[in-house]
Design an enzyme around this catalytic site. Structure first.
Site, PDB file in Angstrom:
ATOM      1  N   CYS A 114      15.266   7.537 -29.894  1.00  0.00           N
ATOM      2  CA  CYS A 114      15.213   6.400 -30.818  1.00  0.00           C
ATOM      3  C   CYS A 114      16.504   6.248 -31.624  1.00  0.00           C
ATOM      4  O   CYS A 114      16.705   5.219 -32.268  1.00  0.00           O
ATOM      5  CB  CYS A 114      14.034   6.536 -31.764  1.00  0.00           C
ATOM      6  N   HIS A 255      15.279   2.214 -38.195  1.00  0.00           N
ATOM      7  CA  HIS A 255      14.506   2.319 -36.952  1.00  0.00           C
ATOM      8  C   HIS A 255      13.071   1.871 -37.220  1.00  0.00           C
ATOM      9  O   HIS A 255      12.443   2.299 -38.195  1.00  0.00           O
ATOM     10  CB  HIS A 255      14.544   3.777 -36.473  1.00  0.00           C
ATOM     11  N   ASN A 285       7.462   0.459 -31.719  1.00  0.00           N
ATOM     12  CA  ASN A 285       8.657   1.305 -31.618  1.00  0.00           C
ATOM     13  C   ASN A 285       9.297   1.105 -30.240  1.00  0.00           C
ATOM     14  O   ASN A 285       8.771   1.576 -29.240  1.00  0.00           O
ATOM     15  CB  ASN A 285       8.249   2.767 -31.826  1.00  0.00           C
TER      16      ASN A 285
HETATM   17  N1  ACO Z   1      -6.822   4.759 -33.467  1.00  0.00           N
HETATM   18  C1  ACO Z   1      -7.782   5.308 -34.217  1.00  0.00           C
HETATM   19  N2  ACO Z   1      -7.728   6.583 -34.661  1.00  0.00           N
HETATM   20  C2  ACO Z   1      -6.649   7.312 -34.300  1.00  0.00           C
HETATM   21  C3  ACO Z   1      -5.623   6.797 -33.505  1.00  0.00           C
HETATM   22  C4  ACO Z   1      -5.735   5.462 -33.079  1.00  0.00           C
HETATM   23  N3  ACO Z   1      -4.801   4.855 -32.323  1.00  0.00           N
HETATM   24  N4  ACO Z   1      -4.693   7.743 -33.328  1.00  0.00           N
HETATM   25  C5  ACO Z   1      -5.111   8.826 -33.989  1.00  0.00           C
HETATM   26  N5  ACO Z   1      -6.295   8.577 -34.582  1.00  0.00           N
HETATM   27  C6  ACO Z   1      -7.127   9.457 -35.408  1.00  0.00           C
HETATM   28  C7  ACO Z   1      -6.824  10.913 -35.130  1.00  0.00           C
HETATM   29  O1  ACO Z   1      -7.564  11.380 -34.035  1.00  0.00           O
HETATM   30  C8  ACO Z   1      -7.254  11.540 -36.433  1.00  0.00           C
HETATM   31  O2  ACO Z   1      -8.661  11.666 -36.421  1.00  0.00           O
HETATM   32  P1  ACO Z   1      -9.367  12.994 -37.017  1.00  0.00           P
HETATM   33  O3  ACO Z   1      -8.958  13.034 -38.472  1.00  0.00           O
HETATM   34  O4  ACO Z   1     -10.805  12.741 -36.763  1.00  0.00           O
HETATM   35  O5  ACO Z   1      -8.779  14.137 -36.229  1.00  0.00           O
HETATM   36  C9  ACO Z   1      -6.908  10.491 -37.491  1.00  0.00           C
HETATM   37  O6  ACO Z   1      -6.756   9.250 -36.760  1.00  0.00           O
HETATM   38  C10 ACO Z   1      -5.631  10.793 -38.243  1.00  0.00           C
HETATM   39  O7  ACO Z   1      -4.622  11.133 -37.313  1.00  0.00           O
HETATM   40  P2  ACO Z   1      -3.196  11.507 -37.776  1.00  0.00           P
HETATM   41  O8  ACO Z   1      -2.368  11.915 -36.585  1.00  0.00           O
HETATM   42  O9  ACO Z   1      -3.257  12.489 -38.929  1.00  0.00           O
HETATM   43  O10 ACO Z   1      -2.665  10.101 -38.334  1.00  0.00           O
HETATM   44  P3  ACO Z   1      -1.352   9.806 -39.118  1.00  0.00           P
HETATM   45  O11 ACO Z   1      -1.690   9.159 -40.400  1.00  0.00           O
HETATM   46  O12 ACO Z   1      -0.428  11.001 -39.147  1.00  0.00           O
HETATM   47  O13 ACO Z   1      -0.663   8.714 -38.198  1.00  0.00           O
HETATM   48  C11 ACO Z   1       1.028   8.451 -36.525  1.00  0.00           C
HETATM   49  C12 ACO Z   1      -0.337   9.019 -36.845  1.00  0.00           C
HETATM   50  C13 ACO Z   1       0.992   6.954 -36.705  1.00  0.00           C
HETATM   51  C14 ACO Z   1       1.330   8.782 -35.068  1.00  0.00           C
HETATM   52  C15 ACO Z   1       2.067   9.083 -37.456  1.00  0.00           C
HETATM   53  O14 ACO Z   1       1.940  10.482 -37.444  1.00  0.00           O
HETATM   54  C16 ACO Z   1       3.484   8.719 -37.078  1.00  0.00           C
HETATM   55  O15 ACO Z   1       3.890   7.592 -37.193  1.00  0.00           O
HETATM   56  N6  ACO Z   1       4.290   9.729 -36.677  1.00  0.00           N
HETATM   57  C17 ACO Z   1       5.691   9.475 -36.350  1.00  0.00           C
HETATM   58  C18 ACO Z   1       5.832   8.927 -34.960  1.00  0.00           C
HETATM   59  C19 ACO Z   1       7.232   8.455 -34.711  1.00  0.00           C
HETATM   60  O16 ACO Z   1       7.800   7.767 -35.539  1.00  0.00           O
HETATM   61  N7  ACO Z   1       7.849   8.779 -33.576  1.00  0.00           N
HETATM   62  C20 ACO Z   1       9.215   8.328 -33.361  1.00  0.00           C
HETATM   63  C21 ACO Z   1       9.902   9.101 -32.388  1.00  0.00           C
HETATM   64  S1  ACO Z   1       9.427   8.675 -30.769  1.00  0.00           S
HETATM   65  C22 ACO Z   1      10.799   8.946 -29.758  1.00  0.00           C
HETATM   66  O17 ACO Z   1      11.810   9.459 -30.136  1.00  0.00           O
HETATM   67  C23 ACO Z   1      10.697   8.552 -28.321  1.00  0.00           C
END
Ligand code: ACO
Length: 328
Positions: A114, A255, A285
């Site tokens: 990214c 980003h 993204n």
């Molecule tokens: N829909 C519904 N529920 C979901 C989903 C979804 N799509 N995805 C996860 N959940 C659930 C999980 O299972 C979890 O449930 P649980 O509490 O029962 O276990 C709950 O939602 C919370 O999950 P978290 O992973 O803690 O959610 P978080 O608030 O951290 O958000 C996210 C997840 C959006 C992925 C976040 O962590 C994020 O943005 N991380 C950074 C990702 C990123 O920017 N990557 C860039 C680099 S990619 C590259 O370089 C190619």
């Protein structure tokens, strides 16, 4: 005056097919409310089988060349920031070089996920400033939806496809151009975002490698914590190095991974919403495409004009991160 690397043209290209959050809720156990609240994403663009990083990159490049008003034969170098090239090799920059007719240019890919465009811009501007070359095309493109696991709701809702491209030209009598870039990396974070199969460690020719994932693995919360820190760190560093402060920034183009990450970076810098460019709701993204697509839209919407100071920042698999400070 020293030679500066000035962005004289910018363009972007996204596939026409839109996948909304509601569409996704029919594929995996998710819903519009969760995706919107946790990420800010409403929809993303998805490539067809015949659309690839090189086809999107070619279209974005042609748009950037048109805006710059130069011919592809004037280019000395084509750099493509991508981790989803059409093939293992040849490089995607070579495929684009051929399609646009840049027959006098060298070509190389840069693999910084990214942060691919941030890294590529840094290399291009350094080569121009050193006096080696004068006209460079820098592309940032990814088509991550081709390698996403469509049964994994924690990753498949995040990504979209798209490309952006910029023409950089040498100029001796201007204060415009790339002011400074910072590039950072921390390989201890390599396990947090990865695709194991397909490289030398787990080649596709080896049946055992089939057990390794061909899809994106991401430890979301670890990447989230890293990203919130990294964005602020890179921005403060690049500003500090040239004695500027966030007040000097006219437009912040981060980003576009997650609206919460963007908001927290803007808050740390004390930037008001009108100085922050956001289009994550439309595209998700797009990895290497994210920053140049945002720059291109900022120009076409009249929010980025010559002379303005723009701060870009990105982070991604590696882990890598970095920032560019540009007088547009
Ligand atoms: N829909 C519904 N529920 C979901 C989903 C979804 N799509 N995805 C996860 N959940 C659930 C999980 O299972 C979890 O449930 P649980 O509490 O029962 O276990 C709950 O939602 C919370 O999950 P978290 O992973 O803690 O959610 P978080 O608030 O951290 O958000 C996210 C997840 C959006 C992925 C976040 O962590 C994020 O943005 N991380 C950074 C990702 C990123 O920017 N990557 C860039 C680099 S990619 C590259 O370089 C190619």
């Amino acid at each position: 005056m020293p030679t500066k690397a000035v962005i004289t043209g910018i363009g972007h290209a996204v596939p026409p097919k839109i996948l909304t959050n509601d569409d996704l809720s029919k594929i995996v156990d998710t819903n519009d409310e969760w995706i919107t609240q946790r990420t800010g994403i409403k929809e993303r663009r998805i490539t067809s089988a015949t659309e690839t990083s090189s086809t999107l990159g070619t279209e974005a490049s042609q748009n950037a060349l048109m805006q710059a008003g130069i011919s592809a034969t004037d280019l000395d170098l084509v750099i493509c920031g991508t981790v989803t090239g059409d093939m293992m090799f040849p490089s995607t920059s070579c495929l684009i070089q051929e399609r646009i007719g840049a027959r006098n240019a060298g070509a190389l890919d840069i693999g910084a996920a990214c942060a691919g465009f941030i890294y590529s811009l840094s290399v291009a501007s350094a080569m121009i400033e050193a006096g080696h070359i004068r006209n460079v095309l820098v592309i940032g493109v990814d088509t991550l939806t081709k390698i996403v696991d469509w049964t994994d709701r924690s990753t498949c809702v995040l990504f979209g496809d798209g490309a952006g491209a910029a023409v950089l030209q040498a100029s001796e009598n201007t204060d415009r151009g790339i002011i400074r870039t910072v590039l950072m990396a921390d390989g201890t974070g390599a396990p947090y975002i990865k695709i194991e199969a397909g490289g030398g460690l787990h080649p596709v020719s080896n049946p055992a490698s089939l057990e390794k994932s061909n899809h994106i693995f991401m430890a979301g919360s670890e990447v989230y914590r890293f990203a919130v820190n990294a964005m602020g760190e890179a921005c403060c560093k690049v500003l500090d190095e040239v004695g500027l402060t966030p007040d000097d920034v006219d437009l912040f183009v981060p980003h576009q991974a997650n609206l919460r990450i963007i908001d927290s970076a803007a808050k740390r810098l004390g930037l008001p919403p009108e100085k922050v460019f956001v289009n994550v709701h439309k595209y998700g993204n797009t990895s290497g495409g994210s920053v140049p697509i945002a720059l291109s839209e900022a120009v076409s919407e009249g929010r980025l004009k010559p002379g303005m100071i723009v701060l870009t920042v990105g982070f991604g698999a590696g882990l890598v991160w970095g920032a560019n400070l540009i007088r547009w």
